[in-house]
Design a protein around this motif. Sequence first.
Motif, PDB file in Angstrom:
ATOM      1  N   THR A  40       2.031  41.498  25.113  1.00 57.90           N
ATOM      2  CA  THR A  40       2.313  42.961  27.161  1.00 57.90           C
ATOM      3  C   THR A  40       0.462  43.690  27.190  1.00 57.90           C
ATOM      4  OG1 THR A  40       2.496  45.330  26.140  1.00 57.90           O
ATOM      5  CG2 THR A  40       4.649  43.072  26.227  1.00 57.90           C
ATOM      6  N   GLU A  41      -0.472  43.745  26.092  1.00 57.72           N
ATOM      7  CA  GLU A  41      -1.584  43.626  26.556  1.00 57.72           C
ATOM      8  C   GLU A  41      -2.967  43.424  27.165  1.00 57.72           C
ATOM      9  OE1 GLU A  41      -5.336  46.991  24.410  1.00 57.72           O
ATOM     10  OE2 GLU A  41      -3.791  46.439  23.157  1.00 57.72           O
ATOM     11  N   ASP A  42      -3.416  42.353  28.168  1.00 58.00           N
ATOM     12  CA  ASP A  42      -4.064  42.092  28.221  1.00 58.00           C
ATOM     13  C   ASP A  42      -5.221  42.344  28.056  1.00 58.00           C
ATOM     14  OD1 ASP A  42      -5.404  40.127  30.123  1.00 58.00           O
ATOM     15  OD2 ASP A  42      -4.514  40.835  31.442  1.00 58.00           O
ATOM     16  N   THR A  43      -6.361  41.492  27.542  1.00 56.42           N
ATOM     17  CA  THR A  43      -7.051  41.620  26.992  1.00 56.42           C
ATOM     18  C   THR A  43      -8.438  40.691  27.535  1.00 56.42           C
ATOM     19  OG1 THR A  43      -6.653  40.737  25.305  1.00 56.42           O
ATOM     20  CG2 THR A  43      -6.512  42.356  25.169  1.00 56.42           C
ATOM     21  N   SER A  44      -7.844  39.843  28.694  1.00 52.24           N
ATOM     22  CA  SER A  44      -8.482  39.082  29.643  1.00 52.24           C
ATOM     23  C   SER A  44      -9.355  39.811  30.419  1.00 52.24           C
ATOM     24  CB  SER A  44      -8.268  37.660  30.247  1.00 52.24           C
ATOM     25  OG  SER A  44      -7.216  38.798  31.224  1.00 52.24           O
ATOM     26  N   PRO A  45     -10.843  39.084  30.873  1.00 52.73           N
ATOM     27  CA  PRO A  45     -11.874  39.558  31.630  1.00 52.73           C
ATOM     28  C   PRO A  45     -11.258  39.202  32.861  1.00 52.73           C
ATOM     29  CG  PRO A  45     -12.717  37.217  30.575  1.00 52.73           C
ATOM     30  CD  PRO A  45     -11.350  37.760  30.298  1.00 52.73           C
ATOM     31  N   ARG A  46     -11.445  39.789  33.583  1.00 47.25           N
ATOM     32  CA  ARG A  46     -10.741  40.184  35.205  1.00 47.25           C
ATOM     33  C   ARG A  46     -12.068  40.540  35.974  1.00 47.25           C
ATOM     34  NH1 ARG A  46      -5.768  44.435  36.329  1.00 47.25           N
ATOM     35  NH2 ARG A  46      -7.838  45.715  36.840  1.00 47.25           N
ATOM     36  N   GLY A  47     -12.143  39.716  37.376  1.00 50.20           N
ATOM     37  CA  GLY A  47     -12.784  40.128  38.544  1.00 50.20           C
ATOM     38  C   GLY A  47     -12.345  41.207  38.994  1.00 50.20           C
ATOM     39  N   GLY A  48     -13.183  42.138  40.174  1.00 51.83           N
ATOM     40  CA  GLY A  48     -12.617  43.136  40.488  1.00 51.83           C
ATOM     41  C   GLY A  48     -11.308  42.669  42.012  1.00 51.83           C
ATOM     42  N   VAL A  49     -11.009  43.651  42.792  1.00 50.73           N
ATOM     43  CA  VAL A  49      -9.743  42.953  43.620  1.00 50.73           C
ATOM     44  C   VAL A  49     -10.051  44.059  44.861  1.00 50.73           C
ATOM     45  CG1 VAL A  49      -7.854  42.025  44.772  1.00 50.73           C
ATOM     46  CG2 VAL A  49      -8.401  41.614  42.571  1.00 50.73           C
ATOM     47  N   THR A  50     -10.480  43.288  46.179  1.00 45.91           N
ATOM     48  CA  THR A  50     -10.289  44.191  46.833  1.00 45.91           C
ATOM     49  C   THR A  50      -8.716  43.913  47.847  1.00 45.91           C
ATOM     50  OG1 THR A  50     -12.737  44.432  47.369  1.00 45.91           O
ATOM     51  CG2 THR A  50     -10.814  45.386  48.946  1.00 45.91           C
TER      52      THR A  50
ATOM     53  N   VAL B 154      -9.188  46.727  42.783  1.00 44.44           N
ATOM     54  CA  VAL B 154      -8.296  46.813  41.509  1.00 44.44           C
ATOM     55  C   VAL B 154      -9.980  46.377  40.806  1.00 44.44           C
ATOM     56  CG1 VAL B 154      -7.258  45.463  39.718  1.00 44.44           C
ATOM     57  CG2 VAL B 154      -6.612  46.358  42.145  1.00 44.44           C
ATOM     58  N   PRO B 155     -10.615  47.603  39.831  1.00 48.63           N
ATOM     59  CA  PRO B 155     -12.117  46.881  39.107  1.00 48.63           C
ATOM     60  C   PRO B 155     -12.105  46.586  38.117  1.00 48.63           C
ATOM     61  CG  PRO B 155     -10.288  49.389  38.128  1.00 48.63           C
ATOM     62  CD  PRO B 155     -10.148  48.634  39.237  1.00 48.63           C
ATOM     63  N   ALA B 156     -12.904  45.488  38.140  1.00 52.90           N
ATOM     64  CA  ALA B 156     -13.351  44.065  37.038  1.00 52.90           C
ATOM     65  C   ALA B 156     -13.470  45.007  35.458  1.00 52.90           C
ATOM     66  CB  ALA B 156     -14.644  43.704  37.869  1.00 52.90           C
ATOM     67  N   ARG B 157     -13.012  44.145  34.641  1.00 52.22           N
ATOM     68  CA  ARG B 157     -12.490  44.181  33.208  1.00 52.22           C
ATOM     69  C   ARG B 157     -13.395  43.480  32.582  1.00 52.22           C
ATOM     70  NH1 ARG B 157      -6.762  44.076  32.863  1.00 52.22           N
ATOM     71  NH2 ARG B 157      -7.418  41.779  31.919  1.00 52.22           N
ATOM     72  N   ALA B 158     -13.782  44.147  31.384  1.00 54.66           N
ATOM     73  CA  ALA B 158     -14.335  43.143  30.326  1.00 54.66           C
ATOM     74  C   ALA B 158     -13.099  42.451  29.372  1.00 54.66           C
ATOM     75  CB  ALA B 158     -15.459  43.595  29.693  1.00 54.66           C
ATOM     76  N   GLY B 159     -13.682  41.446  28.833  1.00 52.63           N
ATOM     77  CA  GLY B 159     -12.568  40.847  27.871  1.00 52.63           C
ATOM     78  C   GLY B 159     -13.079  41.589  26.489  1.00 52.63           C
ATOM     79  N   GLU B 160     -11.532  41.513  25.486  1.00 50.79           N
ATOM     80  CA  GLU B 160     -11.507  41.458  24.287  1.00 50.79           C
ATOM     81  C   GLU B 160     -11.379  40.762  23.654  1.00 50.79           C
ATOM     82  OE1 GLU B 160      -9.709  44.608  21.581  1.00 50.79           O
ATOM     83  OE2 GLU B 160      -9.515  44.631  23.540  1.00 50.79           O
ATOM     84  N   PRO B 161     -13.010  39.665  23.216  1.00 52.68           N
ATOM     85  CA  PRO B 161     -12.353  37.964  22.111  1.00 52.68           C
ATOM     86  C   PRO B 161     -11.927  38.446  21.152  1.00 52.68           C
ATOM     87  CG  PRO B 161     -14.797  38.934  22.781  1.00 52.68           C
ATOM     88  CD  PRO B 161     -14.050  39.360  23.230  1.00 52.68           C
ATOM     89  N   ALA B 162     -11.068  37.192  20.204  1.00 50.89           N
ATOM     90  CA  ALA B 162     -11.345  37.817  18.893  1.00 50.89           C
ATOM     91  C   ALA B 162     -10.748  36.395  18.411  1.00 50.89           C
ATOM     92  CB  ALA B 162      -9.215  37.855  18.671  1.00 50.89           C
ATOM     93  N   PRO B 163     -11.540  36.419  16.416  1.00 50.06           N
ATOM     94  CA  PRO B 163     -11.222  34.902  15.926  1.00 50.06           C
ATOM     95  C   PRO B 163     -10.304  34.384  16.185  1.00 50.06           C
ATOM     96  CG  PRO B 163     -10.834  36.519  14.009  1.00 50.06           C
ATOM     97  CD  PRO B 163     -11.434  37.535  16.110  1.00 50.06           C
ATOM     98  N   TRP B 164     -10.649  32.859  16.390  1.00 47.22           N
ATOM     99  CA  TRP B 164     -10.228  31.743  15.746  1.00 47.22           C
ATOM    100  C   TRP B 164      -9.174  32.319  15.238  1.00 47.22           C
ATOM    101  CZ3 TRP B 164      -8.896  28.409  20.261  1.00 47.22           C
ATOM    102  CH2 TRP B 164     -10.476  28.142  21.164  1.00 47.22           C
ATOM    103  N   PRO B 165      -7.354  31.395  14.788  1.00 50.44           N
ATOM    104  CA  PRO B 165      -6.999  30.935  14.432  1.00 50.44           C
ATOM    105  C   PRO B 165      -6.824  30.896  12.691  1.00 50.44           C
ATOM    106  CG  PRO B 165      -5.668  31.783  15.719  1.00 50.44           C
ATOM    107  CD  PRO B 165      -7.109  31.814  16.381  1.00 50.44           C
ATOM    108  N   THR B 166      -7.149  30.798  11.107  1.00 55.12           N
ATOM    109  CA  THR B 166      -7.810  30.232  10.112  1.00 55.12           C
ATOM    110  C   THR B 166      -6.561  28.534  10.616  1.00 55.12           C
ATOM    111  OG1 THR B 166      -6.017  31.221   9.320  1.00 55.12           O
ATOM    112  CG2 THR B 166      -8.405  32.165   8.671  1.00 55.12           C
ATOM    113  N   TRP B 167      -5.915  29.458  10.677  1.00 56.07           N
ATOM    114  CA  TRP B 167      -5.015  27.957  10.473  1.00 56.07           C
ATOM    115  C   TRP B 167      -5.005  26.546  11.901  1.00 56.07           C
ATOM    116  CZ3 TRP B 167      -2.709  28.058  15.492  1.00 56.07           C
ATOM    117  CH2 TRP B 167      -2.095  28.843  15.998  1.00 56.07           C
ATOM    118  N   ALA B 168      -5.790  27.310  12.835  1.00 53.51           N
ATOM    119  CA  ALA B 168      -6.182  25.932  13.909  1.00 53.51           C
ATOM    120  C   ALA B 168      -7.080  25.043  13.639  1.00 53.51           C
ATOM    121  CB  ALA B 168      -7.163  27.208  15.447  1.00 53.51           C
ATOM    122  N   PRO B 169      -6.726  23.758  13.834  1.00 52.70           N
ATOM    123  CA  PRO B 169      -7.895  22.710  12.909  1.00 52.70           C
ATOM    124  C   PRO B 169      -9.243  22.798  14.436  1.00 52.70           C
ATOM    125  CG  PRO B 169      -5.899  21.822  14.487  1.00 52.70           C
ATOM    126  CD  PRO B 169      -6.011  22.698  14.150  1.00 52.70           C
TER     127      PRO B 169
END
Length: 859
Positions: free
Chosen positions: A267-277, A40-55
Amino acid sequence: MKRAATVSAGPGSGRSPAELLGRLRARHHDADPVTHVERVPARAGEPAPWPTWAPQELRAALAGRGVVAPWRHQAEAAELAYAGRHVVVATGTASGKSLAYQLPALATLLADPRATVLYLAPTKALAADQLRAVAGLELDGVRPACYDGDTPRAEREWIRKHSRFVLTNPDMLHHGILPGHANWSGFLRRLTYVVIDECHTYRGVFGSHVAHVLRRLRRLSGSPGRPSSPALASSRKAPVFVLASATSGDPATAAGRLTGLPVAAVTEDTSPRGGVTFALWEPPLLPSDAATGEADLVQVRRSALRETADLLADTVAEGVRTLAFVRSRKGAEVVAANARRSLDEAVPGLGDRVAAYRAGYLREERRELERALLHGDLLGLASTNALELGVDLVGLDAVLMCGWPGTRASLWQQAGRAGRSGDEALAVLVARDDPLDTYLVHHPEALFGRPVEATVLDPANPYVLAPQLACAAAEAPLTPADLELFGEGAKEAVDSLVEAGALRQRPTGWYWRHRERPEVDLRGEGGAPVAVVEASTGRLLGTVDGGSSHFLIHAGAVYLHQGVSYVVDSLDLDDGCALVHAEEPDWSTHARDVTSLSVVSVRSYVDAGPVGMFLGEVDVTSQVVSYQRRRIASGEVIDTRPLDLPARELRTVAVWFTVSPQSLALAGVEAADIPGALHAAEHAAIGLLPLMATCDRWDIGGLSTALHPDTEAPTVFVYDGHPGGAGFAERAYGAAASWLRATRDAIAECGCESGCPSCVQSPKCGNGNNPLSKPDAVRVLDVVLANLPPATDADAPSGVVRAGPSSTPTDEPASTRAEQPAEAGLTPDDASGGPEPALPRQDDRTAARSTAHPAADAG
């Protein structure tokens, strides 16, 4: 097997997962146990900006914990929740689902000093882990606190009055918070968010109960309608539900069924993931003279428990921090004990770095084990699924799974416990000698690249709905609007409660008539826990759920606790206590039961000429009547001793098929071979059903007979091991052709000559796997498949005929239909979760038990 003599000082050995797997495989000189390796290959993450309402205060606190920005799926779910939409985030293990609900919940708590949040976890360990995470942010005014069965009474009043972020579980919500809602009125009135973590675990009867507990919560915390305003909590009329789930099929529908609300899905996972054997591992065959003392029996494979224990010892000896998942409490104890023994033989004292973890331990033991694993004091842990869920076990390098965990969702949840810090990880599925496990390790396409299952629950189950309505009425009188909230079947259930004298109807609603509250067991564990007490000292060792007590702690049973063996002196079911004494026998114990089944009604059926496929209600009666003592070293049966335990009755839902004797004769199945053919087909069908439904073979049972009095034909039954059914039989009925095709292929493709545990034998068979006929089972299934219309995953296959709910195939009184298994070819099997014996073989529970175990360490 010789172990390595040294252990690296760090949390891992520094070897890659592929190198570690190579070393583990090299220890088997005769045959390679690995049937497939998936990368199971590694995957890079896809960050997003903080919501404007987050204090800024919250952003800074999260940054201090290493969260510099959310991933896109976290931000998307948080935005929906903050806007007042009910949402489920269904992404992979270690994808950071907790931030998706922490962002809107904590932002609201900081902005509105009156708002409150309720967090629900299926296990205490997960709630404790989330408490550490929220408390670690050190946000002023949030005051998070756990409120569960372990909470000291002195702290409970403070939590009710002052905590604004309460973490609990469905059991405490059901037994403690909702019945005492007057004391929680301030908290419930200001409830802004309800977080339901790991919601995919709420399936079957347990999930159906939790669905109504959530409806009771909605009823007492405000209007059940969905809030439409994105304003702060003070202007909301009802709490927003935020659900977190492992990747699952159709999470929006499942979450909607659970909450009774429209739910959006992310449902779309945009987090990074290490590879799994990921390796599929099939234990080797035992030599014929070591398998049993009888030369005429087929060869069996080495026990998955032994194989997992050796692998755990090997990885720990390599300095690899490893978590081994084992299906049962007893199995976890056995794996840990054998791994410790092997390690101590190599390096005295090294075995102390391995332990077992399971439900039934005292609170202090569980917390100490969690701490030791997190801090690296323990290198190896053999656990039940109590640690499957989102507890943050950073630093684990490998996960071993002793047997198929039941669903693809659980498989990936367990595999995801390793490599959570983004490092490479090793996962190994060790196959049991079981039709499904054997099928999967030789058909990797059934595991990899396939979508995970949809969660199955049925809130309309009358065995769930009526008791939950009684609980709701005891909390506050029911009104017609409440019946709409509780959904399909609520009016009929209320009418039945009125007729039974439990409710009284008044112009203002329906009122609970009794002084005491209804007793409702969410998890279907068959009664209150039974205490296991050391007779000589009075020390409480642990607890066993009431439903398991007949099998695990009957008089004479061997009971394991942290590697120490005890023998049960007596079991008092009335007092809920089993007395034991420490002893190290060279034998293990295995309970035996007898089962009978009668058809109550037919819901729908397919008329396919000589074949009939049916779905309906059945009555199952089961009684544990004896237990075997078997030599640990060889599996040899020493003797069988009788037991005097009460019978248990279960009304549930079953799927069954009938085949005409004439069609079997034309297919070459002799009349004398029909019982063995059906029995073998039944075993394999039970084993393969988890491919089609969100269940495992612990949730289902089966029975076959050459001539059942209710059907007047050769018949194979497979039924849900839960009162009223859990939805699994319906799923099997809807996918009957696909299910039975996989069953037929699994039998035909097995390399044995006359049947083995990998195809048609079952270690939990009530008739000792006799009679069985492998080739005739294939012929039976060929006849069924040749006549049955192709099935889909819909509610029913094409050509279905709907039958009325009260129709019955015979007028014969039910009391005359029960037969002993040894007579008339009746061959029962068990299913709903249970004990695995000490080595060398595994075992299961009886089918007629009306229990389920979706989560451990809860309540």
